[in-house]
Enzyme design. Structure first.
Site, short mmCIF file in Angstrom:
data_model
loop_
_atom_site.label_atom_id
_atom_site.label_comp_id
_atom_site.label_asym_id
_atom_site.label_seq_id
_atom_site.Cartn_x
_atom_site.Cartn_y
_atom_site.Cartn_z
N LYS A 160 144.02 17.92 28.33
CA LYS A 160 143.73 19.27 27.85
C LYS A 160 142.33 19.67 28.29
O LYS A 160 141.34 19.11 27.83
CB LYS A 160 143.81 19.35 26.32
CG LYS A 160 143.73 20.81 25.85
CD LYS A 160 143.50 20.94 24.35
CE LYS A 160 142.05 20.94 23.99
NZ LYS A 160 141.27 22.08 24.52
N GLU A 195 132.83 10.01 25.11
CA GLU A 195 131.57 10.26 25.81
C GLU A 195 131.01 11.52 25.18
O GLU A 195 131.54 12.61 25.37
CB GLU A 195 131.85 10.42 27.32
CG GLU A 195 130.62 10.22 28.16
CD GLU A 195 129.89 11.50 28.41
OE1 GLU A 195 129.01 11.83 27.58
OE2 GLU A 195 130.21 12.18 29.37
N CYS A 213 125.53 16.66 29.22
CA CYS A 213 125.40 15.74 28.09
C CYS A 213 124.26 14.76 28.30
O CYS A 213 123.59 14.37 27.36
CB CYS A 213 126.70 15.00 27.86
SG CYS A 213 127.35 14.28 29.37
N GLU A 215 120.61 18.22 19.96
CA GLU A 215 121.02 18.51 21.34
C GLU A 215 121.19 20.01 21.48
O GLU A 215 122.00 20.62 20.78
CB GLU A 215 122.34 17.80 21.64
CG GLU A 215 122.81 18.04 23.06
CD GLU A 215 124.12 17.30 23.38
OE1 GLU A 215 124.98 17.21 22.50
OE2 GLU A 215 124.26 16.83 24.53
#
Lengths: 797, 336
Positions: free
Chosen positions: A192, A266, A300, A397
């Site tokens: 997906k 991840e 990331c 983040e």
């Protein structure tokens, strides 16, 4: 503009990449995309679609099918149906398909690059020069692994149907990272894409069709979180691979707890970018550009925390500001820009809010003088100085083009600042001193460490996180394991493999076997010595015949707390060489051998197995110690073949402090078989021995003390398994946990471990034949006891 | 023997001073601290060098305009053992009229007085160049100091400079003593370059480092610093005779030194990559590099030059392609 004017001004002009071919592709599908299931374009059951918007123009590109659970069912069924044939096809034929995909991507590279840039908003330079070449490289590399699957990885087998959920920041690259290893290893997939960026995945589906990939091997379902969660929950999906936020990663961990689904996650990061005073500062500046202004900072592993040695901070900041002024922002298809558009308004808002918070908290903001384009979702490159670790912008983040800068005084402080985060995805270290670089690299908690470079990727190197950046690796040999499971032969069962007790003799047993001997009830063992249990309770250990044969202390949460602290304080063990560790393990074997009969007698007393079986267990334990002593200086890393002039060291590192809840059967061998591989890799362990037969473990205290095992290496808390497992799995300073107990206990451990993303290994209530050397000893356990850190060292003088 | 007319020409050439918008680099006292701790990371420099041209794209009329600008920055060069007045005369004619008139008209640049930046020759051909360039403002650059190897006594080097300046060269391209660089005898190098600069007088001095013969980028950077401290107006990569000539990477190292030197002293030093620059696309890449790393001041002839002989031909063909939409052939453009 006239030539003579440009001749004077020497300005840049627009340099648009043509969107014609991408538009033709969209038009061919009438700008309305279906689901790709079982090799066919399939309308979603509920006939709902959502819009795909180009972030740099705000134009609608297409409508995308919005999958629901029913569509997921269909896709999973297709993948399941395709599995047996795909496995039967064999390594070489699968390799041919992967090779064909790689070739096809290369042949259509510009179409992919343009479509990706339109869909995501990232500069065409990046998709053209970085993303798409890496995608092709990933399929080439894994075509090779597909070929070698049967010869190089023969102790492993495929998992089955894999569910994969990918993010919007590198849409096609993340697809490649997921699909290539999965199908190379013989799995079939349902993938997906992220809702914001489905288009290149759909073009990829077309390519699968073109090369005649067997139907159902790759299924693409588009949609939002509801499709994702249906995929995660589906009973026929045996593994979930997810790249995305840490929050969602935790949701997936909780949703799959106890299900036995394999997971690779991840997740987010707040990666340090460490600059020492002897670094080539002009090159550092370009490194910063690649770290935080690559892909608008929506990376990331973005080096978002700049840590600079005080002595060069002002000089570096000045250079960075000058460089920022030269960055060009604009529409993604312009070939002359550095920064494109943020993927969507919601992300733009998050960035704006966090930047506002940074200003509010007193950090100094710097942005270039130029303005962003009016149309599209743009945000200028931003640097904060005067940031402290306690600022929100230093912890959270941001996932945008925002750099936060801090200074450090000493090397030790640099490491402390670098590790002062819940994340551990990547780090970048800049110094011209190789000694310093290689001293700092192992100290930073991160799956990837780039020395004098940043955001460099290659299919041959594993990528993945420590801590709450998730677990599992993508790329390289280490990444393949995520799509395989070790063959277990007949070593797992619903029934215990432990030898049956010897036939019981007639006659009445005494109530106690203690008979006036001097009491030696064991306390807890941590920090290299025995410690009284916090609670002051003990529990009885009974023989099968109901005779009291001893007592052990009943551990509670405070004992666990103390043991974990002792483990963290035991810094000596991980720093010892492989040779030194081997010496200690051999010494343990030697001392166990000396007390062989005593240990055998204890096993017999607790379990009533035959003398032969009791002796066998001790001998097998000694053998196991030899096995891991042998591995201690031999299970080592690799040097990966990555980019030109780059040594990429794949180093296995210990997980840290590991909790081990030993199996109840195999009182001694169960302890040795789990604890010893864990410490062989340099972990320090907090062990809860067999609840039923704890005395073999407590008898080991003296053996540990006399075998030069450094204090804090092995810490033992006796007591109720699930009660202590609950405390350990909720302990945020425990980095991993192995649990061998009930199915419910396994689920609890996985559930509790989601919070700090502990690496878990649980048995889901199954019994393991710890006596089976082939499946219950060796490299697979060492792999579970370690994490691969890839250190990239470019060279050239 | 120089005729009376030629003598007059030389006098005029000598007396006309180059027009510069910035203050000329007077050099600074030798200070090893400025460069001793320089550490250049080669792989990082090469990564930047490999992407700098790919991060920018100059197309259509921008490309045409940038290429025209590139022409104005060329030191049109012939440095061959078989040079005679006849090919130098041709070269000078090309220098004055680098692009076919009809193309310039189409580009609306016919009234711009477009010429190359300079003509670069060996000492013996200076008189020919002086004569041929009469009436133009094109300076003559002469290579000097025992070009290309530099293996002659300093006294001879200074004499050569003097002779060339007296013959009418307004720019002197000197070569550094590579032995001093390799032996890291920076003080001696400083003295030598400084002496050359003094000998140049009003003529501008371009100091050739011959980077293809310097083993590390850090050493290239140190040699750049010493040359600038000693008063070089330009630093230049190569003689064109080494096996490795100008590269973007080595240029990056040198121009970053130029940037730091300006920050320290306020002097803007020029840059000249030379050797192997043959394609219009290369020229654009260098211009992008200068614009990005140093700024627009370094897109003008007083701070930037290409040392090239065949680059102009490729640019002409690209310009014709821009004008006509047809790929051109070299014989369609007057040769140098």
């Amino acid at each position: 503009m006239k030539i003579k004017e440009i001749f004077e001004s020497m300005e840049y002009g627009p340099a648009p990449e043509s969107a014609n071919a991408a538009n033709e592709f969209l038009d061919k599908h009438k700008r309305k995309f279906q689901l790709y299931i079982d090799g066919k374009w399939t309308k979603p059951v509920e006939s709902k679609y959502f819009d795909s918007i180009s972030p740099s123009t705000e134009q609608q590109l297409a409508q995308i099918a919005d999958a629901t659970a029913k569509d997921v069912d269909k896709a999973v069924a297709a993948a399941k149906g395709a599995l047996a044939d795909w496995v039967a096809l064999g390594a070489h034929k699968r390799a041919r398909y992967l090779y064909a995909i790689a070739r096809q991507i290369q042949k259509h590279s510009r179409l992919f690059a343009v479509l990706e840039s339109m869909d995501n908003g990232k500069p065409i330079r990046e998709t053209r020069d970085i993303d798409i070449p890496l995608v092709a490289r990933h399929f080439y590399h894994h075509a090779g692994w597909a070929q070698l699957r049967d010869s190089d990885l023969k102790d492993y087998e495929e998992i089955g149907v894999v569910g994969q959920i990918i993010p919007w920041n590198f849409p096609l690259l993340m697809l490649a990272w997921k699909i290539a290893p999965a199908i190379a290893m013989g799995n079939t997939v349902v993938l997906k894409p992220a809702e914001f960026t489905s288009l290149t995945a759909l073009l990829f589906a077309e390519i699968c069709d073109q090369i005649g990939l067997p139907k159902g091997v790759v299924n693409i379902i588009t949609g939002d979180a509801k499709a994702g969660s249906a995929l995660v929950d589906h009973k026929d999906v045996k593994k979930i691979a997810f790249t995305g936020s840490t929050d969602v990663g935790k949701i997936i961990r909780r949703a799959t707890a106890g299900s036995g689904k394999k997971l690779s996650l991840e997740l987010g990061g707040k990666s340090p970018f460490i600059v020492f005073e002897d670094a080539d500062l002009d090159s550092v500046v370009e490194g910063v550009v690649d770290a935080i202004w690559f892909n608008q900072g929506q990376v990331c592993c973005a080096g978002s925390r700049l840590l600079v040695e005080e002595s060069v901070a002002d000089k570096l900041y000045k250079k960075i500001r000058a460089r920022m002024e030269k960055l060009r922002i604009g529409t993604s298809l312009d070939k002359g820009i550095d920064i494109g558009a943020i993927v969507a308004p919601v992300q733009l808002k998050t960035i704006e809010d966090l930047v506002a918070k940074g200003v509010e908290e007193g950090s100094t903001l710097w942005q270039p003088s130029w303005a962003c384009p009016k149309d599209g979702y743009f945000y200028p490159p931003t640097m904060f100085t005067d940031v402290s670790p306690s600022s929100s912008i230093a912890q959270v983040e941001i996932f945008g083009p925002v750099l936060v800068a801090m200074t450090f005084r000493t090397h030790t402080e640099a490491v402390k600042l670098a590790n002062n985060t819940i994340y551990g995805l990547a780090a970048s270290i800049w110094t011209e001193n190789i000694n310093l670089a290689l001293d700092i690299a192992p100290q930073v908690n991160a799956g990837t460490v780039w020395i004098n470079c940043t955001n460099v990727f290659d299919a041959a190197s594993g990528f993945g996180g420590y801590r709450e950046s998730g677990y599992g690796r993508e790329g390289g040999r280490e990444g393949l394991i995520e799509y395989l499971k070790p063959k277990v032969g007949n070593s797992l069962s619903k029934k215990s493999f432990y030898p049956a007790p010897a036939a019981s003799k007639n006659g009445k047993a005494n109530k106690t076997a203690l008979n006036g001997s001097i009491d030696r009830t064991a306390k807890m063992y941590y920090g290299g010595k025995q410690a009284r249990p916090d609670g002051g309770y003990s529990s009885s250990v009974m023989s099968p015949a109901g005779q009291l044969i001893g007592e052990v202390s009943k551990g509670n949460r405070k004992d666990i707390r103390n043991a974990v602290e002792a483990a963290h304080a035991g810094k000596k063990w991980p720093s010892m060489t492989g040779h030194k560790k081997a010496q200690v393990l051999y010494y343990l074997a030697e001392n166990l051998e000396a007390r062989k009969s005593e240990f055998a007698a204890r096993i017999k007393a607790m379990t009533n197995v035959s003398d032969k079986d009791a002796n066998w267990e001790v001998e097998e334990s000694i053998k196991r110690l030899f096995t891991y002593a042998a591995y201690a200086d031999k299970y080592d890393g690799r040097v990966h073949h990555t980019t030109h002039m780059n040594v990429t060291l794949a180093m296995p590192e210990p997980i840290g402090v590991l909790a081990i809840l030993c199996p109840d059967d195999f009182p001694l061998l169960g302890f040795i078989s789990t604890v010893i591989p864990a410490i062989t890799m340099g972990n320090r362990v907090v062990v809860v021995p067999s609840e039923k037969y704890p005395l073999s473990a407590t008898d080991l205290y003296q053996v540990l003390e006399t075998s030069d095992v450094p204090p804090g290496t092995i810490n033992i808390v006796t007591g109720g398994k699930d009660e202590l497992a609950d405390v350990l799995s909720k302990h945020d300073d425990v980095e991993g946990i192995w649990y061998f107990g009930s199915a419910e206990g396994s689920k609890m451990v996985e559930l509790n471990s989601a919070e700090n993303m502990k690496r878990t290994w649980v048995n889901y209530g199954q019994f393991r034949d710890w006596g089976n050397e082939q499946y219950s000893a060796g490299e697979d356990l060492l792999r579970r006891a370690s994490e691969i850190k890839n250190i990239w060292i470019p060279y050239g003088a | 023997m120089a005729t009376k007319r030629l003598k007059k020409l030389i006098r005029t050439a000598r007396s006309s001073v180059l027009q510069h918008q910035h203050k000329r680099n007077e050099g600074i006292p030798f200070d090893a601290e400025c460069f001793q701790s320089i550490n250049i990371n080669k792989s990082a420099v090469e990564r930047r060098a490999a992407t700098v041209g790919k991060r920018r794209s100059v197309k259509k009329q921008w490309q045409a305009a940038w290429l025209l600008r590139a022409i104005s920055l060329i030191d049109l060069t012939t440095l061959s053992g078989d040079d005679t007045p006849s090919n130098v005369i041709r070269l000078c004619a090309k220098a004055k009229s680098p692009v076919r008139q009809d193309l310039l008209e189409k580009l609306e640049m016919q009234n711009h007085g477009l010429t190359v930046g300079a003509v670069c020759v060996y000492h013996n051909l200076i008189p020919t160049a002086v004569q041929s360039l009469e009436g133009s403002n094109i300076p003559i650059a002469a290579v000097s100091t025992g070009f290309p190897a530099g293996k002659i006594p300093l006294k001879e080097k200074l004499k050569q400079i003097e002779l060339s300046v007296n013959a009418g060269a307004k720019e002197i391209d000197i070569v550094v003593s590579r032995d001093l660089v390799l032996q890291a005898d920076w003080k001696a190098l400083y003295k030598e370059v400084k002496a050359c600069r003094e000998a140049c007088g009003d003529a501008h001095m371009k100091t050739i480092l011959a980077t293809g013969q310097i083993p590390t980028y850090s050493k290239v950077a140190r040699a750049s610093w010493v040359s600038m401290m000693a008063g070089s107006d330009f630093i230049k990569t190569s003689t064109g005779k080494e096996s490795v000539n100008a590269t973007i990477a080595v240029s990056l190292v040198m121009i970053r030194c130029i940037r730091e030197y300006e920050e320290l002293t306020g002097y803007k030093v020029g840059f000249k990559p030379a050797g192997g620059i043959r394609k219009a696309k290369d020229a654009i890449n260098w211009l992008v590099l200068m614009k990005e790393e140093l700024g627009d001041d370094w897109l003008k002839p007083d701070l930037f030059r290409f040392g090239a002989s065949s680059l102009l031909g490729d640019i002409e063909r690209q310009l014709e392609h821009f004008v006509t939409g047809r790929y051109s052939a070299s014989f369609r453009h007057p040769m140098a």
